[in-house]
Design an enzyme around this catalytic site. Sequence first.
Site, mmCIF file in Angstrom:
data_model
loop_
_atom_site.group_PDB
_atom_site.id
_atom_site.type_symbol
_atom_site.label_atom_id
_atom_site.label_comp_id
_atom_site.label_asym_id
_atom_site.label_seq_id
_atom_site.Cartn_x
_atom_site.Cartn_y
_atom_site.Cartn_z
ATOM 1 N N LYS A 22 -11.250 -9.239 -3.839
ATOM 2 C CA LYS A 22 -10.106 -10.168 -3.406
ATOM 3 C C LYS A 22 -9.934 -9.892 -1.786
ATOM 4 C CE LYS A 22 -5.682 -8.977 -3.157
ATOM 5 N NZ LYS A 22 -4.732 -9.344 -1.995
ATOM 6 N N ASN A 23 -9.964 -8.683 -1.320
ATOM 7 C CA ASN A 23 -9.627 -8.464 0.191
ATOM 8 C C ASN A 23 -11.025 -8.894 0.840
ATOM 9 O OD1 ASN A 23 -7.065 -7.807 -0.268
ATOM 10 N ND2 ASN A 23 -7.608 -5.419 -0.501
ATOM 11 N N ARG A 93 -0.362 -12.796 3.441
ATOM 12 C CA ARG A 93 -0.540 -12.279 4.697
ATOM 13 C C ARG A 93 -1.962 -12.731 5.111
ATOM 14 N NH1 ARG A 93 2.549 -9.474 7.323
ATOM 15 N NH2 ARG A 93 0.624 -8.557 8.223
ATOM 16 N N CYS A 117 6.607 -7.883 4.266
ATOM 17 C CA CYS A 117 6.519 -8.276 2.894
ATOM 18 C C CYS A 117 6.976 -7.220 1.951
ATOM 19 C CB CYS A 117 4.825 -8.216 2.726
ATOM 20 S SG CYS A 117 4.141 -6.777 2.676
ATOM 21 N N ARG A 122 4.165 -4.312 8.086
ATOM 22 C CA ARG A 122 2.766 -4.741 8.392
ATOM 23 C C ARG A 122 2.741 -5.794 9.743
ATOM 24 N NH1 ARG A 122 0.946 -6.152 2.597
ATOM 25 N NH2 ARG A 122 -1.312 -5.697 3.499
ATOM 26 N N LEU A 126 -1.464 -5.612 16.672
ATOM 27 C CA LEU A 126 -2.757 -5.100 17.068
ATOM 28 C C LEU A 126 -3.812 -6.231 17.121
ATOM 29 C CD1 LEU A 126 -2.698 -1.445 15.372
ATOM 30 C CD2 LEU A 126 -1.783 -2.200 17.654
ATOM 31 N N ASP A 307 -3.826 1.107 -2.147
ATOM 32 C CA ASP A 307 -3.767 0.148 -3.200
ATOM 33 C C ASP A 307 -4.075 0.547 -4.724
ATOM 34 O OD1 ASP A 307 -2.976 -1.955 -1.502
ATOM 35 O OD2 ASP A 307 -4.918 -2.955 -1.524
ATOM 36 N N ARG A 399 -2.252 -12.714 -8.200
ATOM 37 C CA ARG A 399 -2.720 -12.811 -6.926
ATOM 38 C C ARG A 399 -4.001 -11.974 -6.738
ATOM 39 N NH1 ARG A 399 0.579 -10.184 -3.247
ATOM 40 N NH2 ARG A 399 -1.027 -10.770 -1.522
#
Length: 427
Positions: A22-23, A93, A117, A122, A126, A307, A399
């Site tokens: 996913k990421n 996000r 969130c 978060r 940056l 995670d 998700r």
Amino acid sequence: MDKIRLVGGTALRGEVPISGAKNAALALMPACLLTDAPLRLSNVPRLADTRTMTALLDHMGVQVGQEDASTLVLNAAGVKDTTAPYDLVRQMRASVLVLGPLVARYGQARVSLPGGCAIGARPVDLHLRALEAMGVEIELNEGYINARSAGRLRGARFAFPKVTVGGTENALMAAVLADGETVLENAAREPEIEDLGQCLKAMGAKIEGLGTGTLVIEGVERLHGAEHSVLPDRIETGTFAVAAAITRGRVTLTNTRADLIDSVIDHLRRAGVEVTVSDGALVVDATRNDLQGVDIQTEPFPGFPTDMQAQWMALMCTADGASLITESIFENRFMHVPELLRMGANINVHSASAIVRGVPKLLGAPVMATDLRASSSLVLAGLVAKGETTVRRIYHLDRGYERLEEKLLACGAHIERLAGTGAEAAE
């Protein structure tokens, strides 16, 4: 609102194919904005988050083609809108990852601030500081990031004050079209960033240092199209490994890579789980040893992933002895603890650490998910708890996990999705 019902007590046995990450997919999809040629991505997981990113790109004018269930063809030749509106960004996000590509190619972007969130603030400061170092003018107004550049971005040296995955991804995508050399120091080393870098290189980018804390990017005039397969999801791999362990079962995980979760494998072995590694597969066997409590502290890659913290806590609730779990990445990431306590867990939270003492058995109960990984920890607990567990607010699960119930069912779990009533939908 749908919920998941589980009846615990069955040791999982079987085979689980791991989906694309996913990421990684959520960073790769915005990379299409860097070129007017098609970008073909395979092994894209079918998730609520990837659908949200698809909707955002479609809003901007990207043509999104679906070759098959897991292959997308993205063509940004006709982008007509460089705004990422609040209604879409608030859902996820990762939508902020369109910022770098947009300002690098089009010289402007208007992206809604994603806000906080459930697992902490978060912030994206940056991201913005890295882009400012490359000559981007940033203005925050009415909840939006307004970014503008007069001409091409310019190469720069920027050291991230702290490791940030999203910030590294945004800066990397911007730098590939900048004029001159960009050096990103203290860059995140997560496999998803290396995957993004390999895709960008296939598109014609010049990048050195992937997999290290220093990325050196020589900007190019333009990128071309490419084909790229999304790497396996390391968090899904770890979650199903823990599912095998918590049920004292034996499961083969296919289409994955052990190097993505070396730290998790190491801790599983220390707890007494047998993990056998072969090419593209892992066999996780918890049928022969009593499991022992093992301490963890979450860290940036290659350390123990944040995670996986909630899933590990669920496992430790069933192990012999005590374990200390320290969360060093995000605040507010122990919100699954009250729900595990409802199932009979013995957990004491002290600031950023939790002491978990194993109990003889967890007990089924109605529980409520608060975020993506917390929801998976409750499913894991439900797999081993005595009696029936119902997990509400499972839209969090959708998700990040593709066909979760189907994969668990194939290994013998007693699990089903129940459609919510009108009253539940109002939660």
